[in-house]
Design a protein around this motif. Structure first.
Motif, PDB file in Angstrom:
ATOM      1  N   MET A 128       0.839  -1.179   0.000  1.00 42.98           N
ATOM      2  CA  MET A 128       0.000   0.000   0.000  1.00 42.98           C
ATOM      3  C   MET A 128       0.883   1.241   0.000  1.00 42.98           C
ATOM      4  N   ALA A 129       0.508   2.268  -0.734  1.00 48.06           N
ATOM      5  CA  ALA A 129       1.308   3.486  -0.858  1.00 48.06           C
ATOM      6  C   ALA A 129       1.321   4.268   0.452  1.00 48.06           C
ATOM      7  N   GLU A 130       2.470   4.876   0.743  1.00 42.97           N
ATOM      8  CA  GLU A 130       2.594   5.725   1.918  1.00 42.97           C
ATOM      9  C   GLU A 130       2.054   7.115   1.608  1.00 42.97           C
ATOM     10  N   ASN A 131       1.728   7.860   2.676  1.00 44.13           N
ATOM     11  CA  ASN A 131       1.339   9.253   2.494  1.00 44.13           C
ATOM     12  C   ASN A 131       2.482  10.013   1.848  1.00 44.13           C
ATOM     13  N   LYS A 132       2.144  10.944   0.977  1.00 43.88           N
ATOM     14  CA  LYS A 132       3.169  11.792   0.377  1.00 43.88           C
ATOM     15  C   LYS A 132       3.744  12.755   1.409  1.00 43.88           C
ATOM     16  N   THR A 133       2.921  13.181   2.348  1.00 44.05           N
ATOM     17  CA  THR A 133       3.358  14.144   3.352  1.00 44.05           C
ATOM     18  C   THR A 133       3.889  13.400   4.567  1.00 44.05           C
ATOM     19  N   GLN A 134       5.196  13.480   4.761  1.00 39.50           N
ATOM     20  CA  GLN A 134       5.886  12.787   5.846  1.00 39.50           C
ATOM     21  C   GLN A 134       6.640  13.796   6.703  1.00 39.50           C
ATOM     22  N   PRO A 135       6.875  13.475   7.979  1.00 40.61           N
ATOM     23  CA  PRO A 135       7.685  14.379   8.812  1.00 40.61           C
ATOM     24  C   PRO A 135       9.117  14.456   8.282  1.00 40.61           C
ATOM     25  N   THR A 136       9.735  15.610   8.463  1.00 34.17           N
ATOM     26  CA  THR A 136      11.110  15.828   8.014  1.00 34.17           C
ATOM     27  C   THR A 136      11.953  16.319   9.187  1.00 34.17           C
ATOM     28  N   GLU A 137      13.222  16.469   8.947  1.00 37.43           N
ATOM     29  CA  GLU A 137      14.149  16.973   9.963  1.00 37.43           C
ATOM     30  C   GLU A 137      14.445  18.465   9.794  1.00 37.43           C
ATOM     31  N   VAL A 138      13.782  19.134   8.863  1.00 33.00           N
ATOM     32  CA  VAL A 138      13.994  20.563   8.640  1.00 33.00           C
ATOM     33  C   VAL A 138      13.525  21.323   9.877  1.00 33.00           C
ATOM     34  N   ALA A 139      14.307  22.305  10.305  1.00 39.05           N
ATOM     35  CA  ALA A 139      13.949  23.122  11.468  1.00 39.05           C
ATOM     36  C   ALA A 139      12.777  24.041  11.117  1.00 39.05           C
ATOM     37  N   VAL A 140      11.755  24.026  11.953  1.00 39.93           N
ATOM     38  CA  VAL A 140      10.581  24.874  11.730  1.00 39.93           C
ATOM     39  C   VAL A 140      10.990  26.338  11.673  1.00 39.93           C
ATOM     40  N   SER A 141      11.877  26.768  12.568  1.00 38.52           N
ATOM     41  CA  SER A 141      12.304  28.169  12.589  1.00 38.52           C
ATOM     42  C   SER A 141      12.967  28.568  11.269  1.00 38.52           C
ATOM     43  N   ALA A 142      13.774  27.678  10.699  1.00 40.63           N
ATOM     44  CA  ALA A 142      14.426  27.969   9.417  1.00 40.63           C
ATOM     45  C   ALA A 142      13.393  28.053   8.301  1.00 40.63           C
ATOM     46  N   PHE A 143      12.415  27.153   8.324  1.00 38.03           N
ATOM     47  CA  PHE A 143      11.373  27.194   7.303  1.00 38.03           C
ATOM     48  C   PHE A 143      10.602  28.515   7.381  1.00 38.03           C
ATOM     49  N   ILE A 144      10.126  28.873   8.573  1.00 37.88           N
ATOM     50  CA  ILE A 144       9.334  30.101   8.709  1.00 37.88           C
ATOM     51  C   ILE A 144      10.165  31.315   8.306  1.00 37.88           C
ATOM     52  N   ALA A 145      11.434  31.344   8.664  1.00 33.66           N
ATOM     53  CA  ALA A 145      12.303  32.468   8.300  1.00 33.66           C
ATOM     54  C   ALA A 145      12.460  32.605   6.790  1.00 33.66           C
ATOM     55  N   SER A 146      12.283  31.513   6.056  1.00 33.62           N
ATOM     56  CA  SER A 146      12.459  31.544   4.603  1.00 33.62           C
ATOM     57  C   SER A 146      11.191  31.919   3.846  1.00 33.62           C
ATOM     58  N   VAL A 147      10.072  32.016   4.541  1.00 33.44           N
ATOM     59  CA  VAL A 147       8.785  32.279   3.893  1.00 33.44           C
ATOM     60  C   VAL A 147       8.745  33.709   3.339  1.00 33.44           C
ATOM     61  N   GLU A 148       8.249  33.823   2.129  1.00 28.20           N
ATOM     62  CA  GLU A 148       8.029  35.122   1.479  1.00 28.20           C
ATOM     63  C   GLU A 148       6.564  35.221   1.103  1.00 28.20           C
TER      64      GLU A 148
ATOM     65  N   ARG B 218       6.788  20.432  14.150  1.00 30.75           N
ATOM     66  CA  ARG B 218       7.659  19.623  13.300  1.00 30.75           C
ATOM     67  C   ARG B 218       7.229  19.840  11.857  1.00 30.75           C
ATOM     68  N   MET B 219       8.188  19.897  10.972  1.00 28.15           N
ATOM     69  CA  MET B 219       7.864  20.035   9.560  1.00 28.15           C
ATOM     70  C   MET B 219       7.326  18.715   9.021  1.00 28.15           C
ATOM     71  N   TRP B 220       6.269  18.828   8.236  1.00 29.14           N
ATOM     72  CA  TRP B 220       5.696  17.701   7.505  1.00 29.14           C
ATOM     73  C   TRP B 220       5.772  18.088   6.040  1.00 29.14           C
ATOM     74  N   GLY B 221       6.547  17.320   5.286  1.00 30.11           N
ATOM     75  CA  GLY B 221       6.770  17.694   3.898  1.00 30.11           C
ATOM     76  C   GLY B 221       7.535  19.010   3.860  1.00 30.11           C
ATOM     77  N   PRO B 222       7.584  19.645   2.694  1.00 27.94           N
ATOM     78  CA  PRO B 222       8.387  20.853   2.573  1.00 27.94           C
ATOM     79  C   PRO B 222       7.757  22.122   3.134  1.00 27.94           C
ATOM     80  N   SER B 223       6.428  22.107   3.417  1.00 31.91           N
ATOM     81  CA  SER B 223       5.812  23.391   3.756  1.00 31.91           C
ATOM     82  C   SER B 223       4.704  23.362   4.814  1.00 31.91           C
ATOM     83  N   ILE B 224       4.516  22.255   5.523  1.00 31.30           N
ATOM     84  CA  ILE B 224       3.473  22.205   6.557  1.00 31.30           C
ATOM     85  C   ILE B 224       4.132  22.091   7.924  1.00 31.30           C
TER      86      ILE B 224
END
Length: 142
Positions: free
Chosen positions: A1-21, A45-51
């Motif tokens: 069975m296929a896995e969800n496309k949206t998976q948890p990542t190790e990207v720092a939430v603070s770094a992601f939010i700081a990069s948002v435009e 925690r980041m899930w996928g590249p943007s959640i």
């Protein structure tokens, strides 16, 4: 069975939010992070590249499909802020009436800017969504 496309990542939430435009959207992301942490008591925690997600639950459907997904979260997308509660917004009409300007999808709430909604009502909505989810599946902090 296929896995969800949206998976948890190790990207720092603070770094992601700081990069948002644009910057205004990043500032809204910081405010949402503070609100979600306060309501859920969970670390983000980041899930996928943007959640940005808070908590996790494991679902198992009658079909046999199973997986893990975030319990609540948001994404500061360019067009709008996407706010997620699981299992969706269908049963929360009375709260949504008090929220302010928004649109809804199946499990996503779209808000153009936080200044257009009542953050206390949003906190109530997040809590109601988590409480509802807990009646179906166990919710874990990570």
């Amino acid at each position: 069975m296929a896995e969800n496309k949206t998976q948890p990542t190790e990207v720092a939430v603070s770094a992601f939010i700081a990069s948002v435009e644009p910057r205004r959207r990043a500032e809204d992301g910081l405010r949402l992070d503070e609100l979600f942490q306060g309501v859920t008591g969970f670390e983000p925690r980041m899930w996928g590249p943007s959640i940005v997600g808070y908590g996790r639950y494991r679902y198992v459907y009658a079909s046999g499909r199973e997986g893990d997904f975030l319990a609540a979260g948001f994404s500061p997308r360019k067009a709008a802020l996407s706010i997620y509660i699981m299992p969706g917004y269908a049963d929360f009409g009375t709260i949504l009436q008090r929220l302010g300007k928004h649109r809804i999808g199946k499990s996503c709430l779209y808000v153009n800017k936080l200044a257009g909604i009542d953050l206390d009502v949003l906190a109530e909505l997040i809590r109601a969504g988590l409480d509802d989810l807990k009646t179906r599946w166990a919710v874990h902090p990570e």
